[in-house]
Design a protein around this motif. Structure first.
Motif, mmCIF file in Angstrom:
data_model
loop_
_atom_site.group_PDB
_atom_site.id
_atom_site.type_symbol
_atom_site.label_atom_id
_atom_site.label_comp_id
_atom_site.label_asym_id
_atom_site.label_seq_id
_atom_site.Cartn_x
_atom_site.Cartn_y
_atom_site.Cartn_z
ATOM 1 N N ALA A 14 0.821 -1.215 0.000
ATOM 2 C CA ALA A 14 0.000 0.000 0.000
ATOM 3 C C ALA A 14 0.853 1.263 0.000
ATOM 4 O O ALA A 14 0.315 2.366 -0.002
ATOM 5 N N VAL A 15 2.172 1.093 -0.036
ATOM 6 C CA VAL A 15 3.099 2.230 0.022
ATOM 7 C C VAL A 15 3.945 2.345 -1.240
ATOM 8 O O VAL A 15 4.142 3.442 -1.787
ATOM 9 N N ASN A 18 4.179 3.471 -6.514
ATOM 10 C CA ASN A 18 3.753 4.806 -6.920
ATOM 11 C C ASN A 18 4.716 5.330 -7.984
ATOM 12 O O ASN A 18 5.796 5.844 -7.656
ATOM 13 N N TRP A 32 1.626 6.718 -0.898
ATOM 14 C CA TRP A 32 0.611 5.672 -1.092
ATOM 15 C C TRP A 32 0.789 5.049 -2.469
ATOM 16 O O TRP A 32 1.092 5.749 -3.438
ATOM 17 N N ILE A 50 -4.385 -1.411 -0.222
ATOM 18 C CA ILE A 50 -4.640 0.037 -0.272
ATOM 19 C C ILE A 50 -6.035 0.345 0.248
ATOM 20 O O ILE A 50 -6.225 1.206 1.112
ATOM 21 N N GLN A 54 -6.825 2.368 3.770
ATOM 22 C CA GLN A 54 -7.513 3.653 3.650
ATOM 23 C C GLN A 54 -8.856 3.630 4.373
ATOM 24 O O GLN A 54 -9.226 4.598 5.044
ATOM 25 N N ARG A 131 0.335 5.925 10.310
ATOM 26 C CA ARG A 131 1.033 4.840 9.613
ATOM 27 C C ARG A 131 2.469 4.680 10.110
ATOM 28 O O ARG A 131 3.123 5.644 10.483
#
Length: 222
Positions: A14-15, A18, A32, A50, A54, A131
């Protein structure tokens, strides 16, 4: 129920994915993964992580609940469960070799015992919030293979490694600032391999090639 804090185990999935993140900037808790990018690559595991993280943080904000999320990457270390998890299958594949090519990408790893310590730490620390990335070790495929060869030279190892552009590494500084002290990669690898050996997981199977888990058979580097 007077719950004061909830700890959610998320993932660096989830990090980390990108494509718009600057290559010269460490990925921290503000980064994210791009949900649409993951969908385009049919990376449904990351999409699920993700959405779940969230949703938990949004619920916390709306309801005044302190939700803390922890994001570990590949998790190595001694196995407690009878089934081999996906992260361990990855390491076993690297050691036994196989037909699939691997990108010389940057991998993030953590010891399962350090994940347990991190979970307890963010649970007990009154000031923990938001987080936390739980990924202390960054190593590319070739360096991981070379390190394992030095430590355990008798195995065949993967040899079809393709050079690719490297993405920005992840930092766990926020968790370290909370007091987290993870193990060195060498200790984790030693204990992992010794566990696999005792369980017979590194013995040659009956003529069948060792294949890379689906999650790691990627055409490009994310």
């Amino acid at each position: 129920m007077k719950v004061q804090k909830v700890i959610v185990l998320s993932s660096t999935a989830a990090v980390d994915f990108n494509p718009n993140w600057p290559e010269d900037r460490l990925k921290d808790e503000s980064c994210w993964s791009d949900k649409e990018f993951c969908k385009e690559n049919e990376d449904w595991y990351s999409v699920a992580k993700i959405l779940a993280e969230q949703a938990s943080l949004e619920y916390a904000e709306k309801n005044g609940l302190n939700v803390v999320t922890l994001c570990p990457p590949l998790v190595f270390g001694p196995l407690l469960q009878p089934m081999v998890n996906t992260s361990s299958k990855f390491l076993i594949y690297v050691m036994k070799g196989g037909p699939d090519a691997m990108n010389n990408k940057l991998w993030h790893t953590v010891d399962v015992r350090d994940v347990a310590d991190a979970l307890l730490l963010v649970y007990e620390k009154a000031e923990s919030s938001g987080r936390y990335i739980c990924a202390p070790n960054n190593v590319c495929t070739k360096d991981l293979v070379n390190l394992l060869k030095e430590m355990f030279p008798k195995y065949s190892y993967v040899n079809n490694i393709i050079d690719v552009d490297r993405k920005a590494p992840i930092t766990s500084q926020r968790l370290r600032d909370l007091g987290w002290e993870p193990r060195k990669l060498e200790e984790t690898l030693t204990d992992s391999v010794e566990c696999y050996e005792k369980a017979g997981l590194l013995q040659d199977s009956a003529g069948r090639p060792c294949r890379l888990p689906h999650l790691f058979r990627l055409a490009g580097d994310q």
